[in-house]
Design an enzyme around this catalytic site. Structure first.
Site, PDB file in Angstrom:
ATOM      1  N   HIS A   1     -52.629 -59.294 -13.888  1.00 18.84           N
ATOM      2  CA  HIS A   1     -53.561 -58.382 -13.211  1.00 18.84           C
ATOM      3  C   HIS A   1     -52.803 -57.373 -12.347  1.00 18.84           C
ATOM      4  O   HIS A   1     -53.103 -56.172 -12.362  1.00 18.84           O
ATOM      5  CB  HIS A   1     -54.533 -59.192 -12.358  1.00 18.84           C
ATOM      6  CG  HIS A   1     -55.407 -58.358 -11.465  1.00 18.84           C
ATOM      7  ND1 HIS A   1     -56.468 -57.613 -11.941  1.00 18.84           N
ATOM      8  CD2 HIS A   1     -55.374 -58.145 -10.119  1.00 18.84           C
ATOM      9  CE1 HIS A   1     -57.055 -56.985 -10.917  1.00 18.84           C
ATOM     10  NE2 HIS A   1     -56.412 -57.281  -9.815  1.00 18.84           N
TER      11      HIS A   1
ATOM     12  N   LYS B   1     -64.318 -53.816  -0.923  1.00 16.20           N
ATOM     13  CA  LYS B   1     -64.394 -55.256  -1.173  1.00 16.20           C
ATOM     14  C   LYS B   1     -65.382 -55.971  -0.263  1.00 16.20           C
ATOM     15  O   LYS B   1     -65.935 -57.009  -0.652  1.00 16.20           O
ATOM     16  CB  LYS B   1     -63.017 -55.887  -0.919  1.00 16.20           C
ATOM     17  CG  LYS B   1     -61.884 -55.316  -1.751  1.00 16.20           C
ATOM     18  CD  LYS B   1     -61.827 -55.969  -3.108  1.00 16.20           C
ATOM     19  CE  LYS B   1     -60.524 -55.636  -3.819  1.00 16.20           C
ATOM     20  NZ  LYS B   1     -60.416 -56.376  -5.084  1.00 16.20           N
TER      21      LYS B   1
END
Lengths: 430, 430
Positions: B138, B257
Site C-alpha cells: 500500500h 480521515k
C-alpha cells in the site's frame, strides 16, 4: 460581553488577590486540585495565592452558580462544560459576588486552601488533542530549515493546518520531562541510530479548551464557534527535533511529540477573557481571503486575544548559583494566522465531532524576530547558532537539568491584567 | 499457548455455533451490547447467532472467570483489560466450559440473546487511536501516486511509520458514513474549492486493541509487547483522498480521515488467535535488519497472524436488484511489514504511554497485485481506471448509497476457522 466581573476596580476580601499578577478577582480561573497528600480531586478557583474549593463553596452559592459548583465537584471540568459555557458563566457570577462581599468572607474562608498546599492536575479528561500550526512566522522559520527552497507550503494560507496529537501523555505543569529515545540520523543517506534525543526542544503554544459538543456529521458554523471555547491555558508541546526530522514523512510527527505535552493547570475562561478579545491582524496584501466557511466579520473584529507569552530557561548551574530564570523570548498570541473560531469551524467542517474538554493547540507562536521566537529550533537557527546564557553556558537545545517556564498574561487598555499561572517542566535524563 | 479451548473438535450446546462461519465455541469474541431498544450496555460474547450476556453469565461462572465477567459488566471492556489479558483469559476458560457442557445449558440459556436483538457498540472507550502504515505494498502504491519519483521514503524500512488519528469519531459497524465536505483543488496551482469529497474511499485495515498500560517514560520492551495485545477487530479507515492530497503537507492527514473510522464490534481475543500466530514473512534480501529495540526472535517466529481479509461493495442499484455484494479484494494480514509487537515497542520507545483500549490501526493492507489491494485509490489507480461492477456500473471512488462490507477470518491448518464478524458502512449524502 463585559459585566461587573470585569470591573478593573473590583476588590476581593482575599487581600493578596488585589495586587496579584495572575489571579485577581477579575480572573477566577478554574482548575482541578487535590489537597496535598490526598487523591481526592475536585474543582477549584484561583484567587490570589489561594484556591477556593468548589465542593465547599457550593454551600455558599445559590441557584445556577451552586448547581455549577456541584458539577465542578469532580476529577475533571468536563461535566461543567458539557453543555457549553453557561454553567461556568453562572459560576463566575456567583464566585465574584462571594469573593467581593466582605460579609461572606467568614464563611468562604473555611473552604480556602493555600495554593502551595494544592496539587493541581490537567483540568479536563482530554478526549482528543489536536495541534494546529497557526504561527505563520514559526511555519516559515521551520519550513526554511526542513525545506529551504519551499518554506511555506501552498496550502498554508487556505487551510488551518493541524494534526492529531497524543492525549495520554498530557500532563500538568511540573511534570518531569524524560528525555525521549528513538531513531535519528547523523546525516542524510546514513542509516539511523538509536539514542536519546540530542535536539530536545520546547514549543510555546496556547491551549484552547472546548466546551459543548457537536454531533458527528454536523459541522459547527464559524458564527457559533466562539461559544465552544471554554477558555485558554498555556501549552508546551515538547519536541524532539532529531526524531522528528527522520520520522515525519509522509504522515507527520509522531514519537517526536507524543512523549509529553505540558499544560498550565488553570483554565482562564472565555468570560474572563472577554475584555481581551481583539481584532485579528489584517492579512498582508496579496494573501487570499479565506473560504466562506472560515470567514465571519465579527470573528475578524474580536476573535483574537491580547495575550502576551514569555519563555524562561533556568539551567542546573543557574539554579545552583541562585540565578533567576533567563527570558528566552516574549511574544503576542496575535501571531496566530487563524482565530480560535476558525480552527473550530475548520476542524468540524468535514463532520468531525468535538467533545467537551478537547484540547486544541495553537501551534508554536513566534513573532517576526528572534526576541519572540517560540522554540529553540528557531532561536538557535536549527542548532547552528548557540545562545549564550547569563551563566556563561551556551545552548542550542535543552540539556538535562534545564527547566523551561512559560508564562502568559492577558493585557488590554482599561482592563485589569490577568495571568495564566505557569507551565513548567524540567528535563530529566533517561 | 494452545489449550482445550482451541480443540477443533469441541462442540457447543448452542447448536448453530458448531457450523458457524464466524463464532464457533473456539472463538468467543467479546463485545459490548445493549438489548434492542435499551441503553443498558454490558459485555457479551458471541456464540453462533447468539450473544451471551456476561452480566447474567457471572452467576454461572466461578472464581476468576466470574470476577472477569463482572469486570465486563460495563459500558466498555476497558476494565476487563486494565491489567493485561489474564482476566479475559480466565473468562475464556470459564465460558468455554459453560458453553460446551450440556448440563449447564438450561441455566445459561436464560442469559442468551438473539444477535439480531443486540445493538453492538465500540468495545472500548478509546483513549487514543494511532494509525500505522505497515502495508508496504500500500505504501508503495500510494507513494507512487503522491510522489511518482519517490514512492517509498528512506525511513520506511527502519521506522514503523504511524500517526495519531481521531478517537471521537470511531464508530461500530453499521454507522452511517456522511460524505465529508472540505477544501479540494481541481489542479495544482489553482486555488481550492469547498465541496463534498469526490474521492471518498475505504481502507481495509485490522485494529489491534491494547491491554494493560505502561507508565509515561517507561517503554514496553518488544519481548513484553505481545502481552499488551488484547485482540483484533476489523478497521475501515474511511478516507477523502481529495481533501488528503491538499491538506496533508507538512503534518499529515487530518480532515481527510477524522470524519469517521469504523470497527467491527467483536474483539477476537489474543487467546482465540493463538492457533493463528505465524512467522513474520522474511524480509527481502537487501532490506535492513531492524534496530535492536524492534527485534525479537520469538516475535519473528510467531508475531504475525494468519488472517484473511476481504472487502465487498454493494451499490444502491445492486441492492435494489437483489444482487449480492461484489468482492473487491481479498488479501492476507501478513502484508504487514511490521508485527503488532514491533508497533507497540516502537510506539512506547520514546516513553509514550499506552492505556487499555487504545486502538492501533495496521494501516491499509494490500497484497502485491490488484486482487488484494485494500483501497479504491489503489484499485482504480488513483481514479484513472474505473472498476466495472456486476451491475454494469463503474466506480473510481464511493458514491452515495454504496455500502462497503469488510470481513476477516483466521485460518490455519488443524485449527477451527474463526471469524471477526462484519465491518459495514453505507455512504449517505451530506
Amino acid at each position: 460581553m463585559l459585566n461587573q466581573t470585569h470591573d478593573p476596580d473590583a476588590k476581593s476580601w482575599v487581600n493578596d488577590a488585589n495586587d496579584h499578577a495572575e489571579f485577581p478577582v477579575q480572573n477566577l480561573p478554574l482548575g482541578i486540585f487535590a489537597p496535598s497528600g490526598s487523591e481526592d480531586r475536585r474543582g477549584g478557583v484561583a484567587i490570589g495565592d489561594r484556591v477556593l474549593c468548589l465542593r465547599g463553596a457550593a454551600a455558599f452559592l445559590h441557584g445556577a452558580a451552586a448547581d455549577a459548583a456541584r458539577l465542578a465537584d469532580a476529577a475533571s471540568l468536563n461535566a461543567l462544560f458539557a453543555d457549553g459555557n453557561a454553567a461556568a458563566d453562572a459560576l463566575r457570577q456567583g464566585l465574584f459576588a462571594l469573593l467581593t462581599d466582605e460579609k461572606r468572607a467568614s464563611d468562604a474562608e473555611k473552604v480556602l486552601f493555600d495554593a502551595t498546599e494544592c496539587d493541581l492536575s490537567v483540568p479536563f479528561v482530554v478526549g482528543d488533542y489536536t495541534d494546529f500550526y497557526t504561527g505563520i512566522e514559526h511555519a516559515k522559520n521551520v519550513g526554511a530549515l526542513f525545506r529551504p527552497d519551499n518554506p511555506l507550503l501552498p496550502n498554508y494560507k487556505y487551510v488551518p493546518i493541524g494534526y492529531h496529537g497524543r492525549a495520554s501523555s498530557i500532563r500538568a505543569s511540573g511534570a518531569e520531562v524524560i528525555r525521549p529515545t528513538g531513531q535519528t540520523r547523523s546525516s542524510e543517506g546514513s542509516p539511523p541510530h538509536f539514542k536519546p534525543s540530542e535536539r530536545l526542544d520546547y514549543e510555546m503554544e496556547m491551549a484552547i479548551w472546548t466546551s459543548g459538543a457537536n454531533q458527528l456529521g454536523r459541522p459547527i458554523p464559524i458564527g457559533e464557534a466562539t461559544g465552544h471555547i471554554a477558555g485558554l491555558s498555556i501549552l508546551n508541546d515538547w519536541s524532539a527535533r532529531d526524531l522528528q526530522a527522520w520520522e515525519y514523512q509522509p504522515l507527520g510527527p509522531f514519537l517526536a511529540k507524543n512523549f509529553l505535552s505540558t499544560v498550565s493547570p488553570w483554565l482562564v475562561t472565555s468570560a474572563a477573557l472577554d475584555p481581551f478579545r481583539t481584532a485579528q491582524p489584517v492579512r498582508p496584501e496579496g494573501d487570499p481571503k479565506p473560504l466562506d466557511y472560515l470567514w465571519d466579520d465579527a470573528d475578524q473584529q474580536h476573535g483574537a486575544y491580547s495575550v502576551s507569552m514569555e519563555v524562561l530557561l533556568q539551567t542546573a548551574k543557574m539554579r545552583d548559583k541562585g540565578m533567576a530564570p533567563h527570558r528566552l523570548s516574549k511574544g503576542p498570541m496575535t501571531a496566530m494566522y487563524w482565530t480560535a473560531a476558525q480552527l473550530i469551524a475548520h476542524h468540524t467542517v468535514n463532520g468531525c465531532n468535538l467533545r467537551p474538554g478537547d484540547l486544541l493547540g495553537t501551534g508554536t507562536l513566534s513573532g517576526p524576530d528572534a526576541s519572540s521566537f517560540g522554540s529553540l529550533l528557531e532561536l538557535s537557527n536549527g542548532g547552528k547558532s548557540p545562545l549564550t546564557l547569563p551563566s556563561g553556558e551556551t545552548r542550542t537545545f535543552l540539556e538535562d537539568g534545564d527547566e523551561i517556564v512559560m508564562r502568559a498574561h492577558a493585557e488590554a487598555p482599561g482592563a485589569r491584567t490577568i495571568g495564566f499561572g505557569e507551565c513548567r517542566g524540567r528535563i530529566a535524563s533517561r
